[in-house]
Design a protein around this motif. Structure first.
Motif, PDB file in Angstrom:
ATOM      1  N   VAL A  12      16.881  -0.760  30.747  1.00 45.17           N
ATOM      2  CA  VAL A  12      17.808  -1.887  30.598  1.00 45.17           C
ATOM      3  C   VAL A  12      18.560  -2.076  32.106  1.00 45.17           C
ATOM      4  O   VAL A  12      19.138  -1.204  32.578  1.00 45.17           O
ATOM      5  CB  VAL A  12      18.809  -1.561  29.737  1.00 45.17           C
ATOM      6  CG1 VAL A  12      19.729  -2.929  29.645  1.00 45.17           C
ATOM      7  CG2 VAL A  12      18.224  -1.542  28.249  1.00 45.17           C
TER       8      VAL A  12
ATOM      9  N   HIS B 179      21.491  -3.743  34.360  1.00 39.12           N
ATOM     10  CA  HIS B 179      22.710  -3.964  34.190  1.00 39.12           C
ATOM     11  C   HIS B 179      23.318  -5.029  35.136  1.00 39.12           C
ATOM     12  O   HIS B 179      22.793  -5.092  36.158  1.00 39.12           O
ATOM     13  CB  HIS B 179      23.682  -2.576  34.520  1.00 39.12           C
ATOM     14  CG  HIS B 179      23.005  -1.675  33.610  1.00 39.12           C
ATOM     15  ND1 HIS B 179      23.135  -1.559  32.126  1.00 39.12           N
ATOM     16  CD2 HIS B 179      22.401  -0.423  33.728  1.00 39.12           C
ATOM     17  CE1 HIS B 179      22.558  -0.460  31.658  1.00 39.12           C
ATOM     18  NE2 HIS B 179      22.212   0.277  32.606  1.00 39.12           N
TER      19      HIS B 179
ATOM     20  N   ALA C   4      25.293  -0.392  26.719  1.00 40.73           N
ATOM     21  CA  ALA C   4      25.886  -0.748  25.479  1.00 40.73           C
ATOM     22  C   ALA C   4      25.524  -2.041  24.907  1.00 40.73           C
ATOM     23  O   ALA C   4      25.502  -2.977  25.773  1.00 40.73           O
ATOM     24  CB  ALA C   4      27.392  -0.312  25.267  1.00 40.73           C
ATOM     25  N   LYS C   5      25.596  -2.175  23.735  1.00 46.93           N
ATOM     26  CA  LYS C   5      25.436  -3.541  23.021  1.00 46.93           C
ATOM     27  C   LYS C   5      26.732  -4.531  23.190  1.00 46.93           C
ATOM     28  O   LYS C   5      26.631  -5.968  23.458  1.00 46.93           O
ATOM     29  CB  LYS C   5      25.022  -3.636  21.607  1.00 46.93           C
ATOM     30  CG  LYS C   5      23.620  -3.063  21.320  1.00 46.93           C
ATOM     31  CD  LYS C   5      23.379  -3.034  19.855  1.00 46.93           C
ATOM     32  CE  LYS C   5      21.884  -2.609  19.540  1.00 46.93           C
ATOM     33  NZ  LYS C   5      21.473  -2.567  17.993  1.00 46.93           N
ATOM     34  N   THR C   6      27.846  -3.949  23.478  1.00 49.19           N
ATOM     35  CA  THR C   6      29.095  -4.418  23.385  1.00 49.19           C
ATOM     36  C   THR C   6      30.030  -3.591  24.180  1.00 49.19           C
ATOM     37  O   THR C   6      29.793  -2.714  24.210  1.00 49.19           O
ATOM     38  CB  THR C   6      29.690  -4.776  22.160  1.00 49.19           C
ATOM     39  OG1 THR C   6      30.199  -3.605  21.555  1.00 49.19           O
ATOM     40  CG2 THR C   6      28.626  -5.563  21.140  1.00 49.19           C
TER      41      THR C   6
ATOM     42  N   GLN D 201      29.733   4.971  16.730  1.00 48.56           N
ATOM     43  CA  GLN D 201      28.838   3.850  17.081  1.00 48.56           C
ATOM     44  C   GLN D 201      27.136   3.940  16.774  1.00 48.56           C
ATOM     45  O   GLN D 201      26.955   4.961  16.617  1.00 48.56           O
ATOM     46  CB  GLN D 201      29.180   3.664  18.603  1.00 48.56           C
ATOM     47  CG  GLN D 201      30.416   3.470  19.350  1.00 48.56           C
ATOM     48  CD  GLN D 201      31.001   2.043  18.688  1.00 48.56           C
ATOM     49  OE1 GLN D 201      30.598   0.973  18.552  1.00 48.56           O
ATOM     50  NE2 GLN D 201      32.244   2.535  17.805  1.00 48.56           N
TER      51      GLN D 201
ATOM     52  N   GLN E 283      20.637   0.398  25.298  1.00 46.91           N
ATOM     53  CA  GLN E 283      20.948  -0.501  24.162  1.00 46.91           C
ATOM     54  C   GLN E 283      21.145  -2.130  24.556  1.00 46.91           C
ATOM     55  O   GLN E 283      20.924  -2.976  23.735  1.00 46.91           O
ATOM     56  CB  GLN E 283      21.633  -0.087  23.032  1.00 46.91           C
ATOM     57  CG  GLN E 283      21.300   1.092  22.311  1.00 46.91           C
ATOM     58  CD  GLN E 283      22.201   1.553  21.465  1.00 46.91           C
ATOM     59  OE1 GLN E 283      23.538   1.636  21.681  1.00 46.91           O
ATOM     60  NE2 GLN E 283      21.931   1.941  20.133  1.00 46.91           N
ATOM     61  N   GLY E 284      21.687  -2.221  25.527  1.00 52.00           N
ATOM     62  CA  GLY E 284      22.083  -3.730  25.989  1.00 52.00           C
ATOM     63  C   GLY E 284      22.289  -3.753  27.400  1.00 52.00           C
ATOM     64  O   GLY E 284      22.138  -2.791  28.324  1.00 52.00           O
ATOM     65  N   SER E 285      23.276  -4.542  27.971  1.00 53.55           N
ATOM     66  CA  SER E 285      24.117  -4.733  29.345  1.00 53.55           C
ATOM     67  C   SER E 285      25.504  -4.308  29.326  1.00 53.55           C
ATOM     68  O   SER E 285      26.024  -4.877  30.590  1.00 53.55           O
ATOM     69  CB  SER E 285      23.657  -6.243  29.869  1.00 53.55           C
ATOM     70  OG  SER E 285      24.186  -7.106  28.967  1.00 53.55           O
ATOM     71  N   ARG E 286      26.057  -4.098  28.354  1.00 53.42           N
ATOM     72  CA  ARG E 286      27.530  -4.050  28.168  1.00 53.42           C
ATOM     73  C   ARG E 286      28.123  -2.582  28.827  1.00 53.42           C
ATOM     74  O   ARG E 286      27.389  -1.599  28.737  1.00 53.42           O
ATOM     75  CB  ARG E 286      28.365  -4.090  27.052  1.00 53.42           C
ATOM     76  CG  ARG E 286      28.034  -5.736  26.715  1.00 53.42           C
ATOM     77  CD  ARG E 286      28.405  -6.810  27.647  1.00 53.42           C
ATOM     78  NE  ARG E 286      28.241  -7.958  27.186  1.00 53.42           N
ATOM     79  CZ  ARG E 286      28.290  -9.036  27.720  1.00 53.42           C
ATOM     80  NH1 ARG E 286      28.998  -9.177  29.008  1.00 53.42           N
ATOM     81  NH2 ARG E 286      28.059 -10.084  27.367  1.00 53.42           N
TER      82      ARG E 286
END
Length: 411
Positions: A2, A4, A297-299, A339, A386-389
């Motif tokens: 992912v 960032h 992270a997702k959030t 989480q 899992q995400g960009s956070r």
């Protein structure tokens, strides 16, 4: 993998040896009053004019008398001009007597500075449950206007308890062609845990800032900095962060819609982060600052939860003290962070060395990692993919000296 988000360009510069009085219009000082045997124990910050004020406070259900009174004043008119602080005694869990003494402190300070009582904030730190000796408080207040004691270094030392180092920082930036300064001072080394703890922090700026926007800046920065610090998992009864903006530089009023708001916010957050890291570094008995960065992270909330879980783990902290590359303790703390982690995606690095890929340990140069772990600053990186956070948390190692210090705190 992912990708960032890139960090924003820094629009401020750090003031060499910057302090809470680096912004224009602020003075600070401190004296020895007898609350402690031989060191400074009473300090103050004063603004030439009433300053827009915002505060955040401990979430402990038992809140000390000075904190309650300060919160009441900040909420009433959103202005503060003078802050007085004593160390050694928390004036907490002291009932009606504690409230009377906090109120008397406010009244005497207002009289000495010739200002309205609601412009006074009071803070205390130290032993809980012991009646506050008021003679030393009266003595301290009598020095508020004495030019011999108007030294910011006196203030920084007067607010300490088990701290070894004073904590201060300031930055400058250009807003509306005006040189704006944001300064800060803090105390804290033990009984520190996310959601505010045994710490006091004071942020000052000579910028003109809308009250609602200052409150937003403080809460936003606190969530990313002071609330991301842990030393020992304990939260205290007294502690707060206060922000004062006196507007002496006469810039256009800063609000969240001001074109340079994000630049101000970045400088403000930097000050808070430097103070937060200084608190973690100065943890009771600590030999190392530990930074845990969670990526992917997702959030933000999820990233913060994982980072706090790892940096709060006593097993991780003990491993860091022993320079033990035991990544199993790190992955375990990730797993119990509550989480929704996808274990097969997790990557962990100690310093620059990847030790876990796709949730599984990989061969690594243990001798090289130990060379990283013996340093006084250690970074642990976790990519959840899992995400960009992302988020960071700070803490310290757990040492024998922590027990020594806290087994005889009242002596």
């Amino acid at each position: 993998m992912v990708t960032h988000k890139k960090k924003p360009i820094q629009a401020f510069h750090v003031v060499e040896d910057g302090h809470v009085t680096s912004p224009k219009g602020f003075t600070a000082g401190g004296v020895h009053t007898g609350l402690r045997k031989a060191v400074l124990d009473f300090g103050w910050i004063h603004s030439e004019i009433p300053a827009t004020a915002a505060g955040v406070y401990t979430l402990n259900s038992f809140q000390a008398a000075p904190l309650k009174l300060t919160k009441r004043h900040v909420d009433k008119i959103r202005k503060i001009q003078t802050i007085v602080v004593n160390s050694s005694n928390a004036n907490s869990c002291t009932g009606e007597d504690g409230m009377k003494k906090a109120q008397a402190t406010v009244e005497l300070t207002a009289k000495e500075k010739n200002i309205d009582e609601h412009l006074v904030a009071v803070a205390s730190t130290g032993i809980i449950g012991v009646p506050l000796p008021f003679g030393p408080i009266k003595k301290g207040i009598s020095y508020l206007n004495d030019p011999l004691y108007q030294k910011v270094t006196n203030f920084e030392r007067a607010i300490l308890t088990t701290d070894i180092e004073t904590k201060h920082v300031a930055v400058e930036l250009e807003i509306d062609s005006k040189t704006i300064t944001i300064g800060g001072a803090a105390k804290g080394s033990g009984m520190i845990h996310p959601n505010m703890a045994t710490m006091l922090a004071f942020i000052t700026t000579d910028a003109a800032v809308d009250n609602e926007s200052l409150e937003y800046a403080l809460k936003s920065a606190t969530n990313r900095t002071f609330n991301m610090v842990t030393v020992d998992g304990d939260s205290s009864t007294n502690d707060m962060v206060l922000a004062l903006a006196n507007g002496i530089q006469e810039n256009l009023l800063l609000t969240k819609t001001h074109p340079q708001w994000n630049e101000f916010l970045a400088g403000f957050q930097y000050v808070c982060e430097k103070l937060a890291k200084a608190i973690a570094r100065d943890g009771e008995g600590a030999t190392k600052l530990i930074e845990v960065e969670v990526l992917g992270a997702k959030t933000v909330k999820a990233a913060q939860a994982v980072a706090k879980s790892v940096v709060s783990s006593n097993l991780v902290k003990a491993a860091m003290y022993g320079s033990d590359a035991n990544w199993g303790r790190i992955i375990s703390a990730i797993g119990y962070s509550n989480q929704k982690i996808e274990p097969e995606r997790v990557e962990i690095s100690i310093g620059d060395t990847i030790v876990v890929e796709k949730g599984v340990g990989i061969p690594f140069d243990e001798a090289a990692v130990i060379l990283t772990l013996v340093k006084d600053e250690v970074k642990l990186s976790i990519d959840l993919q899992q995400g960009s956070r992302s988020a960071k948390a700070w803490g310290c190692d757990l040492t024998y000296d922590y027990i020594r210090i806290n087994s005889s705190y009242r002596l």
